[in-house]
Enzyme design. Structure first.
Site, PDB file in Angstrom:
ATOM      1  N   ASP A 336       0.857  -1.182   0.000  1.00  0.00           N
ATOM      2  CA  ASP A 336       0.000   0.000   0.000  1.00  0.00           C
ATOM      3  C   ASP A 336       0.898   1.239   0.000  1.00  0.00           C
ATOM      4  OD1 ASP A 336      -2.490  -1.241   0.094  1.00  0.00           O
ATOM      5  OD2 ASP A 336      -2.358  -1.540   2.243  1.00  0.00           O
ATOM      6  N   LYS A 337       0.343   2.339  -0.449  1.00  0.00           N
ATOM      7  CA  LYS A 337       1.119   3.586  -0.453  1.00  0.00           C
ATOM      8  C   LYS A 337       0.940   4.354   0.850  1.00  0.00           C
ATOM      9  CE  LYS A 337      -0.345   7.269  -2.684  1.00  0.00           C
ATOM     10  NZ  LYS A 337      -0.430   8.289  -1.625  1.00  0.00           N
TER      11      LYS A 337
END
Length: 908
Positions: A336-337
């Protein structure tokens, strides 16, 4: 309290009552919850909200199980035969060594199980509740009957609850009822005695919220819950078995059958030479004991347990032991960012409202800053569209800001924190605005719909307006009009909006859209149908979440190690690509990005190619994560996947290593994961991979150290029998070497620090055999040298007129000297010493355990040959200084042999 206790005992009747009757029975308040004093009293009365699982195997039984090994069966039988022959000293030594081995194995396993169980208990489940009129989070173990609990999508139900308020609430109760489909809940009382699966006004401990929100009052905790009623079936034991340990078990059993066959052949050959059966029994036992690597399984278990502890210190809690070894072979990390690769501290930097672009000064959640247009501060009253956009962001918001130690922090979602901050910069005070426009209802954000909506009224409480925030796509498809800079309605032009989105996203900004919709005064609730159309578009707010500096370094380290890093995010593709480029994804190559909608239109082959080539996947629906994992695995990749939402669970389960976020992750995601990051930081994933690789290298070192000793000893005994020579080493002496000396020298390898080059190598091939061709060559070479050393020293001393005891003692001490040099050659300590002699300065972590192991080995060997009791027990002879120096000198060539073997299989 007595009345409450009676109700708790009869908790299966709660579904009959209205929630008002439940509140009265439990002396609680749905608006303010329980008071601190009542909480304290009830905690004393009812205890902690936890289950006492069925006790695991007793320590005594676990100790007896240490003898449940084929090798130890052979030793016990050998001891019994020795006793039958009247050789009580030999029998006592065999039984004593067997007992020592069992004690050591028991202690090691107990420590490993305790360490893993402690880490498992460190993963706490929190519950959101109302106490003393405030919404707070507490560990679920602190709940008491009468507590008011708030449920949201992804939560694990912390206790048995009578639901008092629901909004599209769906709960998965499969763990309790076996029904795999989530149950939609309501609050109406039920007649009769329906089964658990049909009690729609109840939420039971251990189930998961998959959709919607709700509020419930705790009616049972701990053993009194429905789950607690069947807790006798639970077993709290911790398994130390992994694919690697099972592979060792199979290897050991296969080796055992081969060894027993050769031992029987030796026995027959010896009898054919005219040897006595007692003498050949001694030789056969010596061969069997020498050839079996009995210390290896314990070293494997200890090494894995140490790896778990090291990972925990680096913010990665391993829930399933096989993840330790799997991490070392990871070839792709899908991350995930937000919050993992980035700081998770959002700042609004750009606003587009009423056709005008604005920039915002200031950083983080500190409200110091201004809204600027063409370098001139803006008054919100001069731009109705800007004012409406800021109000929408402030009111359609469930988070709040607080100051701790002089630092502003968000309690809730970082994106919402940024929206509060920018509204504060414009002079809005949330408390005052909420009085003017009180919230009447809310639709919480769900990834399926990509928006959040709130219904607000006027001071009289009559409905007035709906505010909506969400993804640009979700808002635009529901809007037909927009406000211009003067507050007048005009036709919405989606192309213009998308151009503004692209402009913001190209700067790495995350973009949210805002809208409103007037409603009639009579409206009291809010549903998805209310905002399907006729929204008035208000504007865009672009914010940035800067990359974590340590994550940038971690990405570079992973790429150097041959591990691909792929970003999966709900953000706009251009935004995500800009962040990825700034972090150095794909080194010098252009960052390739695909959106979820683009992926959805691809055929299987095109999809697999896109997944392999791209580094960024934006606007990806959670179910597409599963396809991404499967596509990568179809290419032979070992995939680590991060996730935090309910819908991420299938992808986490499918991934070779599922990684949940300890902070932002839902309980559903944590349950599906193999590992939990306590700091939600990508750098911790890189650290865990590093530790996983170190664990595997240390296991290979242990194999490369133990097997050549067994090979050298067994070759010595086999060849001696076939040549009709005296045995250079007896079975008791082999026992000493393999069960006492080996422990002192092999266990320290489990504590070996990481090599400076551990993240400079490509990932290992997951299909590679445990004993690779290069490792087998190394083992054979060292085994031959050990055989030459034992056999050569023994024959030399015998030919020189030395006694049998002296010859055997010097052969053993020369072998141990060679083992010490070999241990140094494969340890970080020895490598550092060689580099220092070469003038290469290289930082090395703590190697004190290896030093202590060598010191312990030397002390044990001095006792072995110099103490008269040991001379009697093991048929050894004391050595003088000259003889010690000879043994030392004979062991020195091991350095050259080990150096040459490094050409086949370097272990640093």
């Amino acid at each position: 309290m007595a009345a409450i206790e009676k109700e708790i005992i009869n908790s299966n009747q709660w579904h009959h009552l209205t929630f008002r009757e439940v509140t009265q029975h439990l002396d609680s308040n749905l608006e303010t919850g329980l008071s601190s004093e009542v909480i304290r009293q009830r905690q004393e009365q009812f205890g902690a909200n936890e289950l006492k699982g069925k006790a695991g195997t007793s320590p005594f039984i676990r100790f007896l199980l240490q003898f449940h090994q084929p090798l130890l069966y052979i030793l016990l039988i050998a001891g019994a035969v020795k006793a039958f022959l009247g050789q009580w000293v030999n029998a006592g030594v065999i039984w004593g060594v067997t007992l020592i081995n069992a004690i050591i194995g028991f202690v090691q396993e107990s420590k490993a199980e305790s360490a893993i169980a402690a880490l498992a208990s460190a993963v706490k489940t929190n519950a959101t509740i109302i106490r003393d009129g405030e919404k707070i989070q507490v560990p679920s173990t602190e709940l008491v009957p009468g507590d008011v609990v708030l449920l949201a999508s992804g939560d694990k139900v912390p206790a048995d609850l009578r639901l008092v308020q629901v909004r599209n609430l769906q709960v998965n109760e499969s763990a309790l009822t076996g029904e795999s489909i989530a149950v939609e809940k309501d609050t109406q009382p039920l007649d009769g005695d329906p089964p658990l699966a049909e009690r729609k006004n109840m939420a039971y401990a251990g189930s998961f919220v998959t959709f919607g929100t709700g509020k419930g009052i705790v009616v049972a905790i701990g053993e009194a819950t429905e789950t607690g009623r069947i807790s006798q079936l639970m077993n709290q034991s911790t398994s130390l078995k992994t694919p690697l340990t099972r592979k060792f078990d199979r290897f050991s059993k296969t080796l055992l059958y081969i060894i027993l066959g050769i031992a029987a052949f030796m026995f027959a050959v010896g009898l054919g030479y005219g040897k006595s059966w007692t003498e050949m029994f001694e030789a056969a036992i010596a061969f069997a004991v020498s050839a079996i690597p009995e210390g290896l399984p314990a070293v494997v278990t200890v090494t894995l347990a140490i790896g778990v502890s090291r990972m925990a210190r680096r913010h990665a809690i391993v829930r399933k032991l096989p993840a330790v070894e799997t991490l070392g072979g990871a070839t792709v990390i899908c991350s995930d960012k937000t919050g993992t690769l980035t700081e998770n501290q959002m700042t609004v930097q750009a606003i587009y409202a009423g056709g005008i672009n604005y920039t915002i000064t200031g950083v983080g959640y500190d409200p110091q800053g201004e809204i600027v247009r063409e370098q001139t501060p803006v008054d919100r009253d001069d731009s109705p569209a800007l004012a409406a956009c800021l109000q929408a962001g402030l009111l359609c918001n469930d988070s709040r800001l607080e100051t701790k130690a002089g630092q502003w922090q968000v309690i809730g979602d970082p994106t919402e924190g940024a929206l509060i901050t920018v509204a504060n910069k414009a002079g809005y005070e949330r408390s005052r605005l909420e009085v003017e426009k009180p919230r009447l209802d809310v639709i919480p954000f769900e990834s399926e719909f990509q928006y959040m909506a709130t219904l607000h009224g006027n001071r009289e409480g009559k409905a007035e307006i709906i505010y909506v925030k969400g993804s640009v796509e979700a808002i635009l498809q529901r809007s037909q009009q927009m406000e211009d800079n003067s507050g007048n309605l005009t036709t919405l032009e989606p192309e213009v909006i998308h151009q503004q989105v692209e402009k913001m996203a190209s700067q790495g900004l995350r973009v949210l859209a805002f809208a409103q919709k007037p409603v009639p005064e009579t409206q009291t609730t809010l549903d998805h149908a209310d905002i399907e159309s006729d929204l008035i578009f208000l504007g865009l707010q672009g914010m940035i979440d800067p990359p974590r500096p340590e994550a940038i370094r971690a990405v570079q380290a992973c790429q150097t190690a041959g591990i691909q890093v792929k970003m999966i995010t709900g953000d706009h593709a251009v935004t995500a690509a800009a962040i990825a480029k700034s972090m150095g994804f794909n080194h010098q190559r252009e960052v390739l990005a695909f959106t979820g909608s683009q992926l959805a239109q691809m055929e299987s082959e095109e999809f697999a190619t896109a997944i392999a080539d791209a580094s960024v996947f934006a606007r990806v629906a959670p179910e597409q994560k599963l396809r991404i994992v499967e596509a990568l695995q179809s290419k032979g990749e070992i995939v680590a996947m991060t996730g935090d939402g309910v819908n991420d669970a299938p992808a986490l389960k499918q991934a070779d290593i599922g990684i949940a976020m300890g902070g932002a992750g839902t309980e559903v995601a944590k349950e599906a994961s193999d590992m939990i990051l306590t700091d939600d930081n990508f750098a911790s994933i890189e650290a865990a991979v590093e530790e996983g690789r170190t664990v595997y290298r240390n296991l290979l070192k242990a194999i490369a150290f133990i097997l050549p000793v067994n090979g050298g000893e067994s070759m010595t005994i086999l060849i001696s029998v076939l040549l009709a020579r005296d045995l250079p080493i007896l079975s008791l002496q082999v026992l000493w070497l393999n069960m006492v000396n080996s422990i002192a020298m092999t266990v320290p390898l489990a504590f070996e620090p990481k090599s400076p080059r551990v993240m400079q190598r490509p990932p290992r091939n997951p299909r590679e055999a445990l004993l690779s061709q290069s490792l087998v060559k190394r083992i054979c070479m060292i085994s031959i040298f050990n055989w030459i050393l034992i056999f050569g020293v023994f024959e030399w001393i015998r030919q020189s007129g030395g006694t049998m005891e002296l010859a055997r003692t010097m052969a053993i001490q020369a072998l141990v000297a060679g083992r010490v040099f070999y241990l140094l050659s494969i340890s970080q300590l020895g490598i550092a010493l060689v580099n220092r002699l070469r003038g290469v300065q290289e930082a090395v972590s703590d190697t004190s355990v290896i030093v202590m192991g060598i010191i312990a080995t030397v002390v044990l060997q001095v006792i072995f040959s110099q103490w008269n009791i040991m001379n009697l027990l093991f048929s050894t002879a004391p050595l003088n200084l000259t003889q010690w120096l000879i043994c030392f000198a004979i062991g020195l060539p091991m350095i050259l042999v080990a150096t040459f073997s490094n050409r086949f299989d370097p272990l640093d």
